[in-house]
Design an enzyme around this catalytic site. Structure first.
Site, PDB file in Angstrom:
ATOM      1  N   LYS A  36     -62.571   0.926-103.475  1.00  0.00           N
ATOM      2  CA  LYS A  36     -62.727  -0.362-102.772  1.00  0.00           C
ATOM      3  C   LYS A  36     -63.553  -0.247-101.504  1.00  0.00           C
ATOM      4  O   LYS A  36     -64.251  -1.172-101.119  1.00  0.00           O
ATOM      5  CB  LYS A  36     -61.366  -0.962-102.452  1.00  0.00           C
ATOM      6  N   ARG A 131     -44.941  -3.516 -98.047  1.00  0.00           N
ATOM      7  CA  ARG A 131     -46.100  -4.281 -98.518  1.00  0.00           C
ATOM      8  C   ARG A 131     -45.733  -4.665 -99.945  1.00  0.00           C
ATOM      9  O   ARG A 131     -44.690  -5.307-100.126  1.00  0.00           O
ATOM     10  CB  ARG A 131     -47.393  -3.474 -98.394  1.00  0.00           C
TER      11      ARG A 131
HETATM   12  C1  PLP Z   1     -56.559   1.369-100.637  1.00  0.00           C
HETATM   13  C2  PLP Z   1     -55.447   1.867-101.437  1.00  0.00           C
HETATM   14  C3  PLP Z   1     -55.290   3.234-101.666  1.00  0.00           C
HETATM   15  C4  PLP Z   1     -56.185   4.285-101.044  1.00  0.00           C
HETATM   16  O1  PLP Z   1     -55.785   4.566 -99.759  1.00  0.00           O
HETATM   17  P1  PLP Z   1     -56.461   5.770 -98.918  1.00  0.00           P
HETATM   18  O2  PLP Z   1     -55.663   5.821 -97.692  1.00  0.00           O
HETATM   19  O3  PLP Z   1     -57.880   5.397 -98.688  1.00  0.00           O
HETATM   20  O4  PLP Z   1     -56.330   6.990 -99.764  1.00  0.00           O
HETATM   21  C5  PLP Z   1     -54.232   3.641-102.476  1.00  0.00           C
HETATM   22  N1  PLP Z   1     -53.385   2.746-103.030  1.00  0.00           N
HETATM   23  C6  PLP Z   1     -53.506   1.422-102.832  1.00  0.00           C
HETATM   24  C7  PLP Z   1     -52.530   0.494-103.477  1.00  0.00           C
HETATM   25  C8  PLP Z   1     -54.543   0.936-102.025  1.00  0.00           C
HETATM   26  O5  PLP Z   1     -54.656  -0.388-101.829  1.00  0.00           O
END
Ligand code: PLP
Length: 352
Positions: A36, A131
């Site tokens: 993302k 969350r």
């Molecule tokens: C963005 C996201 C991640 C990745 O997180 P990082 O801290 O960049 O590794 C993992 N799981 C979910 C659900 C996310 O939204």
């Protein structure tokens, strides 16, 4: 090349992905690389896939569609609970989606039946960060209902910590997730193949404990891209921290006083700045501002100080390292700076 732009080093990203794959592979944990932060840019996705990571996850279905259309070969997981308005696309383009709401799972089921396919889902469990997640006491009921639906299949459980409220992944909550997997497999005679334990904040937990239990998947964004774990932002051994940097151009450079002249009031963003009189200084202005990047996340690679920023300018104290009009200045980026510059329409990119 027009400035500002992000300089993106694909081979450093590839190296990071490869090294992490080996590190986690040694503990039987598979990586889902989270895309993302770079909007599913196919060149970056391919640098990761060719390092041997064949599972990609994104929170935006548009990014997944972009990668699919560019023929990136991977398993695609939507890692944000789908909205009702996107279930059709989710079934068409994502192989797996994370879910917490029965009404959405029912809509996915309908869409999958219409598209004559089976859509795989992972149920996200609330483990304390508040969350997304199904409350633990509701998991059984949810599984029971989903088992009645055609077109959808539960393939695992997941949780997400250290995001909204910074709750740490520990032996306690991770073991708990493993136990939940065992309990519900037995109770409903199902196989939970994927237990997705978390994100780049899970490193300390993973390295400190001999057994990672049933957790066999981690979703990594920042670790691959910026080489850091995210609980305290420690560099991970052997990873590149500078796969991305931001380049901006100097448009003014003049010796000026360090104290403003006139009566103090609010700045453009409603703050009342405080100044220290350092006498005269060489003040350089870079043509980049808050419309381009979350500037608190920038670290100049030269010996200059950031004095402040507005929508379109960053003002630097360049007394120690004189900068001239037309010079390029390079900044290291943190996650917020990377995310914001990647999504700003004013910031270009250059690959090497
Ligand atoms: C963005 C996201 C991640 C990745 O997180 P990082 O801290 O960049 O590794 C993992 N799981 C979910 C659900 C996310 O939204």
């Amino acid at each position: 090349m027009k400035t500002p732009y992000l300089e993106i080093n694909l081979s450093k990203i590839h190296d990071n992905a490869k090294r992490l794959r080996a590190m986690l592979g040694a503990r039987d944990i598979e990586i889902t690389s989270v895309t993302k932060c770079f909007l599913g840019e196919p060149r970056i996705a391919n640098a990761i896939v060719t390092a041997g990571i064949s599972s990609l996850g994104d929170s935006r279905i548009q990014n997944i569609i972009r990668m699919k259309k560019a023929n990136v070969k991977a398993l695609f997981t939507l890692i944000r609970t789908p909205s009702a308005s996107e279930v059709h696309d989710v079934v068409t383009y994502a192989d797996v989606s994370f879910n917490t709401e029965l009404s959405i799972i029912a809509a996915l089921s309908k869409a999958a039946i219409r598209q004559k396919t089976i859509h795989d889902i992972i149920l996200m469990v609330e483990m304390g960060d508040l969350r997304e997640g199904i409350l633990r006491q509701d998991i059984g009921k949810t599984i029971e209902e989903v088992l009645q639906m055609k077109g959808v299949q539960i393939i695992g459980l997941g949780t997400n910590l250290a995001c909204l409220n910074g709750v740490k992944p520990t032996r306690y909550n991770m073991d708990h997730l493993s136990r939940l997997a065992e309990i519900y497999e037995k109770a409903y005679d199902i196989k939970l193949h994927t237990i997705s334990g978390g994100n780049s904040a899970n490193f300390d937990w993973m390295l400190e404990h001999g057994s990672t239990g049933r957790v066999n998947n981690m979703r990594l964004g920042e670790a691959i891209l910026l080489g850091r774990e995210t609980l305290s932002r420690k560099p991970i051994d052997g990873l590149h921290l500078d796969a991305f940097s931001l380049i901006a151009e100097v448009i003014e450079s003049k010796v000026k006083p360090s104290l403003p002249e006139g009566e103090p009031g609010q700045d453009a963003f409603g703050n009342t700045p405080i100044f220290e009189d350092k006498g005269e200084m060489l003040r350089a202005i870079a043509a980049i501002g808050r419309q381009d990047v979350h500037m608190e996340g920038l670290t100049p690679t030269l010996d200059v100080d950031i004095l402040g920023s507005s929508s379109d300018h960053i003002v630097l104290d360049a007394t120690r390292t004189p900068l001239h009009v037309g010079d390029y200045i390079r900044f290291n980026v943190d996650y917020a700076a990377l995310l914001s510059s990647m999504t700003s329409p004013f910031v270009g990119s250059s690959y090497n």
